[in-house]
Design a protein around this motif. Structure first.
Motif, PDB file in Angstrom:
ATOM      1  N   ARG A   1      -8.785  -0.059   0.230  1.00 35.98           N
ATOM      2  CA  ARG A   1      -8.135  -0.587  -0.965  1.00 35.98           C
ATOM      3  C   ARG A   1      -8.372  -2.078  -1.137  1.00 35.98           C
ATOM      4  NH1 ARG A   1      -4.902   4.141   1.205  1.00 35.98           N
ATOM      5  NH2 ARG A   1      -6.035   3.273   2.953  1.00 35.98           N
TER       6      ARG A   1
ATOM      7  N   GLU B   1       0.828  -1.209   0.000  1.00 36.63           N
ATOM      8  CA  GLU B   1       0.000   0.000   0.000  1.00 36.63           C
ATOM      9  C   GLU B   1       0.864   1.262   0.000  1.00 36.63           C
ATOM     10  OE1 GLU B   1      -3.565   0.096   2.556  1.00 36.63           O
ATOM     11  OE2 GLU B   1      -2.774   1.998   3.263  1.00 36.63           O
TER      12      GLU B   1
ATOM     13  N   ASP C   1      -0.607  -4.317   3.461  1.00 36.50           N
ATOM     14  CA  ASP C   1      -0.680  -2.976   4.059  1.00 36.50           C
ATOM     15  C   ASP C   1       0.187  -3.076   5.310  1.00 36.50           C
ATOM     16  OD1 ASP C   1      -1.280  -0.641   5.319  1.00 36.50           O
ATOM     17  OD2 ASP C   1      -3.457  -0.899   5.305  1.00 36.50           O
TER      18      ASP C   1
ATOM     19  N   GLU D   1      -6.376  -4.457   1.544  1.00 34.03           N
ATOM     20  CA  GLU D   1      -7.240  -4.386   2.725  1.00 34.03           C
ATOM     21  C   GLU D   1      -8.516  -5.210   2.551  1.00 34.03           C
ATOM     22  OE1 GLU D   1      -7.446  -0.036   2.587  1.00 34.03           O
ATOM     23  OE2 GLU D   1      -6.177   0.109   4.364  1.00 34.03           O
TER      24      GLU D   1
ATOM     25  N   ASP E   1      -1.745  -0.768   8.941  1.00 35.08           N
ATOM     26  CA  ASP E   1      -3.089  -0.250   8.737  1.00 35.08           C
ATOM     27  C   ASP E   1      -3.521   0.532   9.977  1.00 35.08           C
ATOM     28  OD1 ASP E   1      -5.757  -0.250   7.355  1.00 35.08           O
ATOM     29  OD2 ASP E   1      -6.278  -1.171   9.276  1.00 35.08           O
ATOM     30  N   GLY E   2      -4.111   1.711   9.738  1.00 34.25           N
ATOM     31  CA  GLY E   2      -4.594   2.518  10.870  1.00 34.25           C
ATOM     32  C   GLY E   2      -3.475   3.234  11.589  1.00 34.25           C
TER      33      GLY E   2
END
Ligand code: F6P
Ligand code: MN
Length: 278
Positions: A222, A64, A84, A226, A87-88
């Motif tokens: 995505r 990502e 990813d 994700e 993430d977050g």
């Protein structure tokens, strides 16, 4: 394929250390989707890329955080891993749980080629969920990864995790989300896809939604990094994942950073989404 999962386990331990030791300042750079990058986003990305590209079974990786896929010197290797790395990561400063997501694709970056996926949770504990035929839940105890057993969703749950900004929702979406609350569903939304979906899995059911909105008509999340990996996990756990109408794992991709609206949950909640969006 087990070597990929084993490598992700080792990366998980190293990234959990990076999260404790590395600066959580934003850099000047942003990724292909326009998200601002933290130093730890970049370090986690580099670590996963380097570790996976050392494996003879990995043809390439796709992150990502990078505009294009990176291929290694083994063109006959069977797998491409999309991930990813963090993430977050905008939740790091609030010290909330964040994650890593990965999908293992058989030779091609498209939904039907996804053959296994998983996520790592950096929370009070270091955990990992991996879906192949079953969805297995692991916890690291400081020395080794213990298998805590298989995760399975109930037909119907109690959690509602609605993503996006309400002022940008369609009217029908607001009506749908309100109808779950009116029935007694609990709001559980941290803003991290991994912990929000994990909570629904652990508490055996509910709905996570990230719809098309007026500011993001194709959704925010995505596909390759994700939504496809989490859709795979939810289906293997007895749940469903749709874009409103179609099954997520049958969607095409136009580019590696393509996004989609998504609804993941137990069968009962997804049936209600279908009725509203059809
Ligand atoms: O990667 C994007 C992400 O941070 C996801 O982890 C999360 O589900 C989503 O964005 C939250 O977006 P919003 O704040 O718009 O609900
Ligand atoms: Mn993400």
């Amino acid at each position: 394929m087990n070597s990929i999962i084993e490598t992700m386990r080792e990366c998980a331990i190293q990234i959990s250390h990076l999260l404790k030791d590395t600066s959580t300042q934003y850099l000047e750079s942003s990724n292909t989707s326009g998200d601002m990058q933290l130093e730890v986003d970049v370090l986690a990305d580099q670590l996963i890329e380097k570790s996976l590209l050392e494996l003879r079974c990995v043809k390439g990786v796709c992150s990502e955080e990078k505009p294009v896929a990176v291929y290694n010197d083994y063109p006959d290797a069977p797998y491409i891993v999309a991930y990813d790395p963090l993430d977050g990561s905008s939740l790091v400063d609030s010290d909330l749980t964040i994650g890593t997501i990965f999908g293992i694709y058989d030779n091609e970056l498209k939904a039907p080629a996804l053959i296994a996926s998983g996520y790592i949770l950096y929370g009070p504990r270091l955990e990992m969920v991996v879906a192949q035929t079953q969805v297995l839940h692991y916890r690291y105890n400081g020395t080794l990864w213990r298998n805590l057993g298989a995760l399975q969703l109930n037909h119907k749950g109690k959690i509602n995790a609605p993503g996006g900004t309400q002022k940008h929702w369609e009217h029908r979406h607001k009506t749908l989300i309100d109808s779950f609350f009116a029935e007694g569903y609990r709001l559980r939304y941290s803003g991290g896809m991994v912990p929000d979906l994990h909570q629904i899995l652990i508490k055996s059911g509910g709905l996570f939604s990230y719809p098309a909105t007026s500011d993001a008509p194709k959704g925010k999340l995505r596909k390759l990094f994700e939504v496809f990996p989490l859709a795979f996990i939810y289906e293997k756990a007895g749940g469903e994942a749709i874009d409103g109408k179609k099954r997520i794992l049958e969607l095409d991709i136009d580019g590696i950073h393509d996004t989609t609206p998504c609804f993941l949950g137990s069968p009962s909640e997804i049936e209600r989404v279908r009725k509203v969006y059809e």
